[in-house]
Design a protein around this motif. Structure first.
Motif, PDB file in Angstrom:
ATOM      1  N   VAL A  29      -2.296  -0.641   9.402  1.00  4.53           N
ATOM      2  CA  VAL A  29      -1.362  -1.508  10.128  1.00  4.53           C
ATOM      3  C   VAL A  29      -0.131  -0.743  10.615  1.00  4.53           C
ATOM      4  O   VAL A  29       0.165  -0.747  11.821  1.00  4.53           O
ATOM      5  CB  VAL A  29      -0.963  -2.714   9.260  1.00  4.53           C
TER       6      VAL A  29
ATOM      7  N   LEU B 299      -5.623  -2.237   5.474  1.00  2.00           N
ATOM      8  CA  LEU B 299      -4.182  -2.515   5.489  1.00  2.00           C
ATOM      9  C   LEU B 299      -3.360  -1.257   5.734  1.00  2.00           C
ATOM     10  O   LEU B 299      -2.272  -1.330   6.311  1.00  2.00           O
ATOM     11  CB  LEU B 299      -3.763  -3.177   4.176  1.00  2.00           C
ATOM     12  N   CYS B 300      -3.873  -0.116   5.302  1.00  2.00           N
ATOM     13  CA  CYS B 300      -3.153   1.144   5.550  1.00  2.00           C
ATOM     14  C   CYS B 300      -3.087   1.472   7.038  1.00  2.00           C
ATOM     15  O   CYS B 300      -2.234   2.272   7.456  1.00  2.00           O
ATOM     16  CB  CYS B 300      -3.821   2.291   4.804  1.00  2.00           C
TER      17      CYS B 300
ATOM     18  N   ARG C 169      -7.900  -2.406   1.259  1.00  2.00           N
ATOM     19  CA  ARG C 169      -6.783  -1.466   1.093  1.00  2.00           C
ATOM     20  C   ARG C 169      -6.781  -0.426   2.199  1.00  2.00           C
ATOM     21  O   ARG C 169      -5.722  -0.055   2.725  1.00  2.00           O
ATOM     22  CB  ARG C 169      -6.869  -0.807  -0.276  1.00  2.00           C
TER      23      ARG C 169
END
Length: 376
Positions: A57, A54-55, A51
């Motif tokens: 990106v 992915l933040c 998580r």
């Protein structure tokens, strides 16, 4: 002109996506290794790893798309010059104004995408990431325990070891707990610490429904209590024993100006930190336009030189540009320059450089052949 526009735009945007994706992937791998180290050390829970990565990106795309466009223009137009395609287009009537229009059209499109990411999307993602980091740092020991490793609580008063854990992290086998508490009788004399060591076959997490406190409950085990080096110690065999754990505490120290919405920054832009963050967000789409204009004259190479002939000086210009932005942001954060000057003087300086390069480029500034203009 529509065919030429699509051809030039496709040439640059394909390189833009390829270059940016590769660079973002490299940075994501670096962040993954960084967060993985935090998980391995017990600082973050394992379920937070992907998580948090992915933040990164949208944040990385907003920062690296300007570089991707810049390199896309350099390499795309550079190939056209190296293969003499751009020379033919200019000789057939492609004017300076038309080349500028084609370049600025897809540059404005990329700037719009970056503007949405930097001004709207990234503050939301940044807030979510900061909350995740705060939650990860305040997580209980059950979420950060790694089987087969000794781990210490954040307060430093307990040491845990488990041999195996279930997938839902609710039960564990072969539990070892060591907690220290200074003995009052020995503190005055030797300052020795009183240790309580618990060894059990099984353990599980229990949350008190009334107080909300977390307990590590063990069964079928032994408790050893005493001072290391002394013979006075106790051994207790028990069937069930609970150890109260420190409750999670949210520090909130991870929340910064990056997590504030752009509307909040505009309302408080006179503050040093807020002004720096606001101008940094606005600088991202603006830098795309300036880099796109810089890339066109810097991409011109002779066919014998190859498409990479001017890549080194062009990258050097980019490094200087970005570093000057970082320095100006630091000055603005520390109050050394006015918010009215802020980062704008750097953009103005390199915009003048782009205009000077366009005026000095003989291929770009050449007058079109109007007699052959009908061929395109």
């Amino acid at each position: 002109m529509k065919i030429i526009t699509r051809y030039l735009t496709k040439e640059v945007l394909n390189l833009l996506l390829a270059i940016t994706t590769v660079i973002v992937f490299i940075f994501m791998c670096n962040q993954f290794v960084r967060y993985l180290g935090f998980v391995a050390s017990g600082k973050y829970a394992a379920n937070m790893l992907f998580r948090l990565v992915l933040c990164q990106v949208p944040i990385l795309y907003a920062m690296l798309l300007p570089l991707g466009l810049y390199l896309g223009v350099l390499l795309g137009y550079g190939r056209l010059y190296a293969d003499s395609e751009m020379t033919v287009l200019l000789a057939c009537g492609l004017s300076r104004r038309e080349l500028f229009k084609i370049t600025i059209n897809y540059t404005l499109f990329v700037a719009l995408v970056i503007g949405i990411l930097a001004i709207v999307v990234n503050p939301i993602v940044q807030l979510h990431r900061d909350q995740l980091m705060d939650l990860a740092e305040s997580s209980t020991v059950f979420q950060t325990l790694m089987p087969g490793r000794f781990q210490t609580t954040k307060s430093g008063d307990k040491v845990f070891y488990v041999k195996a854990m279930s997938r839902d992290r609710q039960s564990m086998n072969d539990v070892f707990i060591a907690q220290t508490k200074q003995s009052k009788s020995t503190a005055k004399t030797s300052g020795a610490e009183n240790w309580t060591v618990i060894s059990a076959k099984h353990g599980y997490e229990h949350v008190d429904p009334h107080t909300g406190e977390h307990y590590l409950v063990t069964d079928t085990g032994y408790q050893y209590e005493g001072v290391p080096g002394q013979h006075a110690f106790r051994i207790i065999k028990y069937s069930t024993y609970g150890v109260r754990m420190s409750p999670p505490v949210f520090s909130g120290h991870n929340l910064g100006e990056e997590a504030l919405s752009t509307a909040q920054l505009i309302r408080q832009w006179k503050a040093q930190g807020y002004a720096a963050e606001l101008e940094w967000r606005l600088s991202m789409p603006l830098s795309v336009i300036i880099l796109g204009l810089l890339g066109v004259p810097l991409s011109r190479v002779n066919p014998r030189q190859g498409r990479f002939a001017r890549l080194v000086p062009a990258v050097l210009i980019y490094i200087i540009y970005v570093n000057m932005l970082f320095v100006s942001r630091s000055w603005l954060e520390h109050g050394k320059i006015s918010p009215w000057l802020g980062l704008w003087w750097v953009h103005g300086l390199f915009l003048l450089l782009a205009g000077w390069l366009w005026s000095k480029d003989p291929m770009v500034s050449a007058r079109p052949n109007r007699h052959l203009n009908g061929l395109i």
